[in-house]
Design a protein around this motif. Structure first.
Motif, PDB file in Angstrom:
ATOM      1  N   LEU A  64       3.228   4.601  -1.037  1.00 12.42           N
ATOM      2  CA  LEU A  64       2.022   5.422  -0.992  1.00 12.42           C
ATOM      3  C   LEU A  64       1.780   6.171  -2.294  1.00 12.42           C
ATOM      4  O   LEU A  64       0.639   6.350  -2.700  1.00 12.42           O
ATOM      5  N   LYS A  65       2.851   6.607  -2.929  1.00 12.46           N
ATOM      6  CA  LYS A  65       2.728   7.401  -4.153  1.00 12.46           C
ATOM      7  C   LYS A  65       3.449   6.727  -5.309  1.00 12.46           C
ATOM      8  O   LYS A  65       4.526   7.153  -5.705  1.00 12.46           O
ATOM      9  N   PRO A  66       2.896   5.666  -5.866  1.00  5.69           N
ATOM     10  CA  PRO A  66       3.563   5.040  -7.004  1.00  5.69           C
ATOM     11  C   PRO A  66       3.540   5.963  -8.213  1.00  5.69           C
ATOM     12  O   PRO A  66       2.562   6.655  -8.457  1.00  5.69           O
ATOM     13  N   GLN A  67       4.659   5.966  -8.952  1.00  7.39           N
ATOM     14  CA  GLN A  67       4.731   6.884 -10.097  1.00  7.39           C
ATOM     15  C   GLN A  67       4.883   6.182 -11.378  1.00  7.39           C
ATOM     16  O   GLN A  67       5.161   5.163 -11.633  1.00  7.39           O
TER      17      GLN A  67
END
Length: 69
Positions: free
Chosen positions: A66-69
């Motif tokens: 959901l939160k690729p960095q």
């Protein structure tokens, strides 16, 4: 009258973004709860429940998607 029409442009994208942020917040909260539970079990009993461990790994992987960095 045209001013009111412009107010609604982009509202659907805003709703989708807010829903996405709320979902990410829920997954983060659940991941933190599981990590806390695992840490408390490890400190008190010296062992970790495998079901909680699997759930933590599952939620953590999903959070990374959901939160690729």
């Amino acid at each position: 009258m045209p001013e009111t029409v412009w107010a609604f442009v982009g509202m659907e994208e805003l709703r989708k973004y807010i829903k996405y942020r709320e979902h990410v917040k829920y997954v983060e909260l659940r991941c933190n709860e599981l990590r806390n539970k695992i840490c408390r079990q490890a400190c008190v009993h010296g062992t970790v429940d495998q079901n909680n461990r699997k759930l933590y790994i599952k939620y953590n992987k999903y959070l990374q998607i959901l939160k690729p960095q």
